[in-house]
Design a protein around this motif. Structure first.
Motif, mmCIF file in Angstrom:
data_model
loop_
_atom_site.group_PDB
_atom_site.id
_atom_site.type_symbol
_atom_site.label_atom_id
_atom_site.label_comp_id
_atom_site.label_asym_id
_atom_site.label_seq_id
_atom_site.Cartn_x
_atom_site.Cartn_y
_atom_site.Cartn_z
ATOM 1 N N ASP A 3 12.510 -0.145 -77.293
ATOM 2 C CA ASP A 3 14.085 0.295 -77.113
ATOM 3 C C ASP A 3 14.634 0.804 -78.443
ATOM 4 O O ASP A 3 14.107 -0.090 -79.599
ATOM 5 N N HIS A 5 17.919 1.075 -80.651
ATOM 6 C CA HIS A 5 19.580 0.835 -80.642
ATOM 7 C C HIS A 5 20.073 1.374 -81.876
ATOM 8 O O HIS A 5 19.801 0.965 -83.036
ATOM 9 N N VAL A 7 22.883 1.791 -84.736
ATOM 10 C CA VAL A 7 23.918 0.883 -85.179
ATOM 11 C C VAL A 7 24.387 1.614 -86.519
ATOM 12 O O VAL A 7 23.732 2.114 -87.262
ATOM 13 N N VAL A 35 23.475 -5.641 -86.058
ATOM 14 C CA VAL A 35 24.416 -5.477 -84.703
ATOM 15 C C VAL A 35 25.417 -4.631 -85.016
ATOM 16 O O VAL A 35 25.846 -4.396 -86.250
ATOM 17 N N ASN A 36 26.066 -4.052 -83.980
ATOM 18 C CA ASN A 36 27.329 -3.450 -84.006
ATOM 19 C C ASN A 36 28.554 -4.231 -84.030
ATOM 20 O O ASN A 36 29.073 -4.619 -83.109
ATOM 21 N N TYR A 59 15.742 1.771 -91.161
ATOM 22 C CA TYR A 59 15.698 1.382 -90.040
ATOM 23 C C TYR A 59 14.980 -0.112 -89.970
ATOM 24 O O TYR A 59 14.436 -0.412 -90.897
#
Length: 451
Positions: A3, A5, A7, A35-36, A59
């Motif tokens: 996955d 994600h 950010v 995290v966002n 990353y």
């Protein structure tokens, strides 16, 4: 699986900015939760003095353990695929074609031929024998060797027999899990090696047919069988490889790879073909029930549908149609980076293809002989070999509708490789058709009493 994600995160670049951040950044040490969070967003606006916004891309990878075994990692994508039903429908569609042809062949063999043979064998008087019609009339010419290029015909049939043997061995190895079709490089290597090891088959079949044609130049036959088809593919590949090298493409084959393929051809394939040719020329000449007359019979004018090239174009439709659905999945695996793993079904499709070619050639050969045309040798080959033309036409449709190739060179690569595959497919089908007609003619004329 994985996955991703995205950010937005404002890194601490220090006084030097992006150009002088060094080997590490304090906000990339793994202690910060990625995290966002609105408080850590990077604001995309110019500084107070109007300088450009500097963005540092980074990353982070978080590994998670899984209960799935390594050998079963592809099952989530392969088992229960919605394409499975299409494979089964394709098999049913092909079986319907085979059953239809089996019905036609059964009608010819059981009803028509049995009646004809019984009628021919009951003729007692000379007057009755002179009134015979149909395929019995050409019994003195049906086994007359072809006057047009018997060497080319024997080489083509032998090469097709080698391709069929190699294809069968590849599928057998895949079913027995001796090779992994998921590893495309390994599968391609196995195909090349098994094709080379099948060289004895092509030498044997080619020499037997060439010897039956009354030719004695066994050296020319052996060299042509060993060189013709591989040499054609090598020439096409080398021309393409030169352009790939000029363009600096990643798919350009280096000199060491080309040299290895050449040594594999010269040191292994050619000696095996010679062994097969030696065994074929040492074997007895193919026995036939009737002898050819000294003067060839005049062939009456044939209808348009029974003459070349129309009969060949009609004959190639059914062999191609019996495998066209599976061809879509195979080409998707070749050109769309998908996976083809149902080797058991592909083996069934191979048997269906061989059966279809055999029965199409037998039906068309019978109709040709009933029209008193004894020149079945080349026609029986081309009646099925034209399936390769339909395959190439199908590849053009696949190129225009499924692929988004940009530039001349990628299109040239695609067309070159599909030309190779189409030629091999046509040789395989033509070889099956010719050998089936040879056996068919031996059987029906062996059942007739000929003075």
């Amino acid at each position: 699986g994985f996955d991703v994600h995205p950010v937005s995160f404002e890194h601490n670049l220090g006084e030097g900015g992006v150009d002088k951040i060094g080997d590490s950044v304090s906000t990339c040490n793994g202690d910060v939760d990625v995290v966002n969070d609105p408080s850590t967003y990077l604001a995309l606006r110019a500084g107070p003095t109007g300088e450009d916004v500097q963005v540092l891309y980074s990353y982070e990878v978080q590994w998670q353990s899984s209960d799935v075994e390594w050998t079963d990692r592809w099952d989530v994508y392969l088992i229960g695929s919605p394409d499975d039903d299409i494979h089964y429908f394709a098999i049913v569609n092909s079986l319907m074609i085979v059953l239809f042809l089996m019905g036609a062949v059964a009608t010819i063999m059981i009803r028509t031929l049995r009646k004809d043979i019984a009628g021919y064998n009951e003729m007692q008087t000379m007057e009755e024998a002179q009134e015979e019609t149909g395929w019995k009339l050409v019994h003195g010419d049906v086994f007359r060797p072809p006057s047009t290029s018997p060497l080319v015909l024997s080489v083509a049939v032998g090469t097709g027999a080698q391709l069929a043997t190699a294809f069968f061995l590849v599928l057998l190895c895949a079913i027995l899990r001796l090779m992994n079709p998921m590893k495309k490089g390994q599968a391609l290597t196995a195909i090349l090696i098994l094709y080379v090891l099948s060289g004895t088959v092509s030498g044997y079949v080619s020499s037997r047919i060439y010897k039956f044609c009354g030719a004695s130049d066994w050296k020319a036959n052996t060299i042509a069988t060993a060189v013709a088809f591989p040499g054609l593919l090598v020439c096409m590949f080398m021309v393409l490889n030169i352009f790939l090298g000029i363009a600096g493409a990643a798919t350009h084959a280096h000199f060491g790879t080309v040299l290895l393929m050449f040594l594999l051809w010269v040191c292994l394939s050619t000696p095996l073909v010679m062994i097969g040719s030696y065994l074929g020329f040492r074997a007895e000449t193919i026995e036939v029930p009737t002898k050819a007359k000294q003067i060839a019979r005049i062939v009456p004018e044939q209808p348009a549908y029974a003459s070349m090239p129309w009969s060949a174009l009609v004959g190639g439709i059914l062999p191609f149609g019996s495998v066209c659905i599976e061809l879509f999945f195979i080409m998707s695996a070749l050109w769309l980076h998908q996976y083809f793993y149902m080797m058991g079904l592909l083996m069934i499709v191979l048997f269906i293809l061989v059966s279809t070619c055999s029965m199409v050639s037998i039906v068309m050969c019978y109709l040709q002989l009933c029209g008193e045309d004894h020149r079945w040798w080349w026609k029986s080959f081309w009646n099925c070999a034209t399936a390769g033309i339909y395959l190439f036409a199908y590849s053009l449709w696949f190129l225009s509708s499924k692929l988004d190739l940009v530039g001349t060179l990628p299109i040239a690569v695609y067309l070159t490789y599909m030309s190779m595959i189409s030629i091999a497919f046509g040789l395989l089908c033509g070889s099956v058709g010719f050998l089936s007609c040879l056996v068919f003619c031996q059987r029906i004329y062996g059942a007739v009493k000929v003075d």
